[in-house]
Design a protein around this motif. Sequence first.
Motif, PDB file in Angstrom:
ATOM      1  N   TYR A  18     -28.529   7.215  49.205  1.00  0.00           N
ATOM      2  CA  TYR A  18     -28.167   5.931  49.806  1.00  0.00           C
ATOM      3  C   TYR A  18     -29.397   5.020  49.902  1.00  0.00           C
ATOM      4  CZ  TYR A  18     -26.737   2.415  53.148  1.00  0.00           C
ATOM      5  OH  TYR A  18     -26.492   1.221  53.755  1.00  0.00           O
ATOM      6  N   GLY A  19     -30.517   5.571  50.358  1.00  0.00           N
ATOM      7  CA  GLY A  19     -31.736   4.770  50.473  1.00  0.00           C
ATOM      8  C   GLY A  19     -32.190   4.214  49.134  1.00  0.00           C
ATOM      9  N   ALA A  20     -32.186   5.051  48.109  1.00  0.00           N
ATOM     10  CA  ALA A  20     -32.607   4.600  46.777  1.00  0.00           C
ATOM     11  C   ALA A  20     -31.628   3.563  46.221  1.00  0.00           C
ATOM     12  CB  ALA A  20     -32.722   5.793  45.827  1.00  0.00           C
ATOM     13  N   ALA A  21     -30.336   3.780  46.421  1.00  0.00           N
ATOM     14  CA  ALA A  21     -29.335   2.832  45.927  1.00  0.00           C
ATOM     15  C   ALA A  21     -29.462   1.489  46.646  1.00  0.00           C
ATOM     16  CB  ALA A  21     -27.931   3.411  46.106  1.00  0.00           C
ATOM     17  N   GLN A  22     -29.799   1.512  47.923  1.00  0.00           N
ATOM     18  CA  GLN A  22     -30.007   0.268  48.677  1.00  0.00           C
ATOM     19  C   GLN A  22     -31.224  -0.491  48.138  1.00  0.00           C
ATOM     20  OE1 GLN A  22     -26.911  -0.020  49.942  1.00  0.00           O
ATOM     21  NE2 GLN A  22     -27.990  -1.205  51.459  1.00  0.00           N
ATOM     22  N   ARG A  23     -32.305   0.240  47.875  1.00  0.00           N
ATOM     23  CA  ARG A  23     -33.503  -0.398  47.313  1.00  0.00           C
ATOM     24  C   ARG A  23     -33.197  -1.037  45.970  1.00  0.00           C
ATOM     25  NH1 ARG A  23     -35.694   4.276  49.197  1.00  0.00           N
ATOM     26  NH2 ARG A  23     -35.865   5.196  47.133  1.00  0.00           N
ATOM     27  N   GLU A  24     -32.314  -0.407  45.199  1.00  0.00           N
ATOM     28  CA  GLU A  24     -31.929  -0.920  43.879  1.00  0.00           C
ATOM     29  C   GLU A  24     -30.866  -2.008  43.963  1.00  0.00           C
ATOM     30  OE1 GLU A  24     -33.154  -0.205  40.691  1.00  0.00           O
ATOM     31  OE2 GLU A  24     -34.716   0.640  41.971  1.00  0.00           O
ATOM     32  N   LYS A  25     -30.329  -2.236  45.168  1.00  0.00           N
ATOM     33  CA  LYS A  25     -29.249  -3.222  45.364  1.00  0.00           C
ATOM     34  C   LYS A  25     -28.058  -2.904  44.456  1.00  0.00           C
ATOM     35  CE  LYS A  25     -32.296  -6.962  46.902  1.00  0.00           C
ATOM     36  NZ  LYS A  25     -33.279  -6.134  47.483  1.00  0.00           N
ATOM     37  N   ALA A  26     -27.663  -1.617  44.465  1.00  0.00           N
ATOM     38  CA  ALA A  26     -26.608  -1.135  43.579  1.00  0.00           C
ATOM     39  C   ALA A  26     -25.223  -1.594  44.018  1.00  0.00           C
ATOM     40  CB  ALA A  26     -26.634   0.394  43.527  1.00  0.00           C
ATOM     41  N   ASP A  27     -24.421  -1.970  43.041  1.00  0.00           N
ATOM     42  CA  ASP A  27     -23.005  -2.268  43.255  1.00  0.00           C
ATOM     43  C   ASP A  27     -22.156  -1.031  42.966  1.00  0.00           C
ATOM     44  OD1 ASP A  27     -23.323  -5.167  43.688  1.00  0.00           O
ATOM     45  OD2 ASP A  27     -23.964  -5.161  41.585  1.00  0.00           O
ATOM     46  N   VAL A  28     -22.660  -0.182  42.075  1.00  0.00           N
ATOM     47  CA  VAL A  28     -21.969   1.043  41.680  1.00  0.00           C
ATOM     48  C   VAL A  28     -22.975   2.188  41.788  1.00  0.00           C
ATOM     49  CG1 VAL A  28     -20.762   2.257  39.812  1.00  0.00           C
ATOM     50  CG2 VAL A  28     -20.500  -0.223  40.054  1.00  0.00           C
ATOM     51  N   ILE A  29     -22.580   3.252  42.478  1.00  0.00           N
ATOM     52  CA  ILE A  29     -23.413   4.454  42.608  1.00  0.00           C
ATOM     53  C   ILE A  29     -22.692   5.582  41.888  1.00  0.00           C
ATOM     54  CG2 ILE A  29     -24.423   6.136  44.191  1.00  0.00           C
ATOM     55  CD1 ILE A  29     -24.400   3.911  46.347  1.00  0.00           C
ATOM     56  N   ILE A  30     -23.405   6.200  40.957  1.00  0.00           N
ATOM     57  CA  ILE A  30     -22.860   7.358  40.252  1.00  0.00           C
ATOM     58  C   ILE A  30     -23.807   8.520  40.492  1.00  0.00           C
ATOM     59  CG2 ILE A  30     -22.207   8.343  38.024  1.00  0.00           C
ATOM     60  CD1 ILE A  30     -21.581   5.470  37.097  1.00  0.00           C
TER      61      ILE A  30
END
Length: 165
Positions: free
Chosen positions: A82-94
């Motif tokens: 979650y932390g890494a996806a937030q830093r990446e500003k992800a719309d889709v997490i796989i």
Amino acid sequence: MIQMNRPSSKVIRSIVQGIVKVDSQEKQELGRKYAFALGLSPGPRGADGGIDGVGIVKGNKVYFQCRLSRAKLGAPVADSIYGAAQREKADVIIVLAGVGYTKPTPSNPKSGFENCLRNRPDGDDFKLHLLTLSDIYEKNQVFDDALADLPGLRKITRKDWEERE
């Protein structure tokens, strides 16, 4: 065109067990290769900051993380992703897990990997695909659903990978 049959469930279990037993450095490289095969840009070698792959698909930022452990992924891994996806500003997490994800329990219905990702103030702001190695090799509905948010599968030859590197 030659049509190859899907491997049997016994063969898939053997493949999965072999992959989850390799050393962590090889697992990291496999994560990068899976990202590439899924049509994403692989993350960096070495300390990757939790990024095995990223891409833009239909205007959405896709974040890919591969965790090929022998155990089901739980809340601590979900927090990290979650932390890494937030830093990446992800719309889709796989996420690609070796053997699966923890589930909620009757005594704690808010527990489990997916709930750890979803039970946040912005938990509905991203699309989530939780894959396992079995999903990849079975090419089942879970895999097909994730493909809808990816640029497209690539076949990888050793030469393709070496040229990319």
